[in-house]
Design a protein around this motif. Structure first.
Motif, PDB file in Angstrom:
ATOM      1  N   ARG A   1      16.507 -12.685   8.934  1.00  0.00           N
ATOM      2  CA  ARG A   1      15.884 -12.729  10.256  1.00  0.00           C
ATOM      3  C   ARG A   1      15.179 -11.420  10.578  1.00  0.00           C
ATOM      4  N   SER A   2      15.847 -10.295  10.318  1.00  0.00           N
ATOM      5  CA  SER A   2      15.263  -8.987  10.583  1.00  0.00           C
ATOM      6  C   SER A   2      14.032  -8.746   9.723  1.00  0.00           C
TER       7      SER A   2
ATOM      8  N   SER B   1      16.641  -0.485   9.686  1.00  0.00           N
ATOM      9  CA  SER B   1      16.891  -1.922   9.522  1.00  0.00           C
ATOM     10  C   SER B   1      18.345  -2.309   9.774  1.00  0.00           C
TER      11      SER B   1
ATOM     12  N   ASN C   1      21.282 -12.827   8.951  1.00  0.00           N
ATOM     13  CA  ASN C   1      20.830 -11.806   9.895  1.00  0.00           C
ATOM     14  C   ASN C   1      19.811 -10.856   9.252  1.00  0.00           C
ATOM     15  N   SER C   2      19.992 -10.551   7.972  1.00  0.00           N
ATOM     16  CA  SER C   2      19.050  -9.677   7.270  1.00  0.00           C
ATOM     17  C   SER C   2      17.715 -10.373   7.036  1.00  0.00           C
TER      18      SER C   2
ATOM     19  N   ASN D   1      10.706  -4.450   6.539  1.00  0.00           N
ATOM     20  CA  ASN D   1      11.685  -3.436   6.140  1.00  0.00           C
ATOM     21  C   ASN D   1      11.447  -2.193   6.993  1.00  0.00           C
TER      22      ASN D   1
ATOM     23  N   GLU E   1      21.973  -6.489  16.934  1.00  0.00           N
ATOM     24  CA  GLU E   1      22.023  -7.930  17.158  1.00  0.00           C
ATOM     25  C   GLU E   1      23.443  -8.468  16.965  1.00  0.00           C
TER      26      GLU E   1
ATOM     27  N   GLU F   1      11.103 -10.754  11.208  1.00  0.00           N
ATOM     28  CA  GLU F   1      10.607 -10.312  12.510  1.00  0.00           C
ATOM     29  C   GLU F   1       9.992  -8.913  12.481  1.00  0.00           C
ATOM     30  N   TYR F   2      10.522  -8.031  11.629  1.00  0.00           N
ATOM     31  CA  TYR F   2      10.124  -6.625  11.683  1.00  0.00           C
ATOM     32  C   TYR F   2       9.662  -6.041  10.360  1.00  0.00           C
TER      33      TYR F   2
ATOM     34  N   SER G   1      17.659  -0.683  19.855  1.00  0.00           N
ATOM     35  CA  SER G   1      16.443  -0.512  19.060  1.00  0.00           C
ATOM     36  C   SER G   1      15.236  -0.347  19.977  1.00  0.00           C
TER      37      SER G   1
ATOM     38  N   GLU H   1      19.162  -2.064  13.443  1.00  0.00           N
ATOM     39  CA  GLU H   1      18.613  -3.164  14.242  1.00  0.00           C
ATOM     40  C   GLU H   1      19.475  -4.411  14.080  1.00  0.00           C
ATOM     41  N   ILE H   2      19.904  -4.687  12.858  1.00  0.00           N
ATOM     42  CA  ILE H   2      20.777  -5.849  12.616  1.00  0.00           C
ATOM     43  C   ILE H   2      22.122  -5.643  13.313  1.00  0.00           C
TER      44      ILE H   2
END
Length: 360
Positions: free
Chosen positions: A304-305, A316, A301-302, A311, A323, A308-309, A9, A319-320
């Motif tokens: 968390r994303s 998206s 995990n979703s 949508n 990780e 942090e970021y 990413s 990026e997950i």
């Protein structure tokens, strides 16, 4: 089937807290104090904590023309994708000249030549690389892109395929639009890019890689839902359309769609070891969990994303996935990756972590 060799990413340098963004843009959306109060409540309940944006916050005070914002899209998108793609290729132990098939997706800007074409000579890809730029899939494009690259590699098992996705959602910010959809969108979407490097079965032999295999994928289009999620053009550029109809649609249909897809692969919901769900927003994630009758923090995990970021639209799930590739995995573990987009459309991708890792 194809193997995911690496995912990377890249994000713009400007990152702000949700509170900073809300304080800056509230008056740009509406001068009405009561409506600003609604906007603040929506932003506060979004579960978004920080977002990366292409410009400093103050720059959003000036209402951009589509010409200027789209020119910025082309420049920034190319830069971000260069970083993401070179990182992913390096992780996979590959060079730009190794890429045989290049798929590019975005819904937040347009150009001809497309951004993927601009990258070819810039990073040293071969001039005979097969390019497929796609537009209009929106948030579902990350999942759909993996599925379509897999389709290609099934027929070209000696080759390397790449998906690159970039979404600069902040460039679609609409001044003076106090619709519920715009107030929600202004507190939800962020900017970023990602690249996925995939290899066919034969190319995978002899490589060192630890990513999952793509076992199967399925697309689903829900007729009559064209106005539930959309992206329309306006004089100021692209405008995100979101309605309250997304969650009921998920709860009514998604569980059955997933169940049927998994059954076709000899699996049930309880057989899935991990999930990569598109973080469309709190209500959407909750609706996914309700539809699938899942308990606990299965979408951690979703969440968390999203925090942090925000949508990131098509980026998206990628990026997950990046990780998730960093986590230890058990042989034979199954992961379901999925997303929704305009249409309304859904894409399901079944991933399996191989029993035997590829070795040199």
């Amino acid at each position: 089937m194809a193997r995911i060799a690496a995912v990377a990413s890249a994000f713009p340098a400007h990152v702000f807290s949700q509170a900073e963004i809300t304080d800056t843009i509230a008056a740009m959306v509406t001068p009405d104090r009561s409506k600003q109060g609604v906007l603040r409540r929506l932003h506060a309940s979004s579960r978004v904590e920080t977002r990366h944006l292409v410009m400093p916050l103050e720059a959003y005070r000036e209402q951009e023309t589509f010409t200027r914002s789209n020119a910025m899209f082309v420049t920034v998108a190319t830069d971000l994708l260069e970083r993401a793609l070179l990182d992913a290729l390096d992780t996979a132990g590959l060079r730009p000249a190794d890429v045989d098939y290049l798929m590019f997706t975005s819904v937040t800007g347009i150009s001809a030549p497309s951004v993927d074409a601009l990258l070819v000579a810039r990073i040293g890809m071969r001039p005979d690389v097969r390019r497929v730029p796609i537009y209009g899939l929106g948030c579902v494009a990350g999942a759909a892109g993996i599925a379509r690259v897999n389709d290609y590699l099934i027929g070209h098992p000696h080759e390397v395929g790449v998906l690159i996705a970039v979404e600069l959602c902040s460039l679609t910010f609409q001044h003076g639009d106090d619709s519920m959809g715009n107030m929600v969108a202004s507190g939800l979407f962020g900017d970023g890019a990602a690249a996925v490097v995939m290899v066919g079965d034969e190319r995978a032999r002899g490589m060192s890689a630890t990513g999952p295999e793509v076992i199967d994928a399925r697309s689903r289009l829900y007729p009559g839902t064209e106005e539930v999620i959309a992206f329309t053009a306006s004089e100021a550029g692209f405008r995100i359309v979101l309605t309250a109809g997304v969650s009921p649609l998920v709860e009514q249909n998604f569980g059955e769609d997933v169940t049927q897809f998994l059954a076709a692969n000899g699996l049930t919901v309880s057989d899935i070891d991990s999930w990569i769900a598109h973080p469309g927003g709190p209500r959407v994630l909750e609706s996914f969990q309700t539809a699938l009758a899942l308990d606990g923090d299965v979408f951690e995990n979703s969440w968390r994303s999203l925090a942090e970021y925000g949508n990131l639209s098509s980026v998206s799930v990628l990026e997950i996935l990046a990780e998730e590739l960093e986590r230890p995995r058990s042989a034979g573990e199954d992961t379901l990756l999925f997303a929704l987009g305009p249409g309304v459309s859904a894409e399901l991708v079944l991933l399996r972590w191989p029993d035997e890792r590829i070795s040199v």
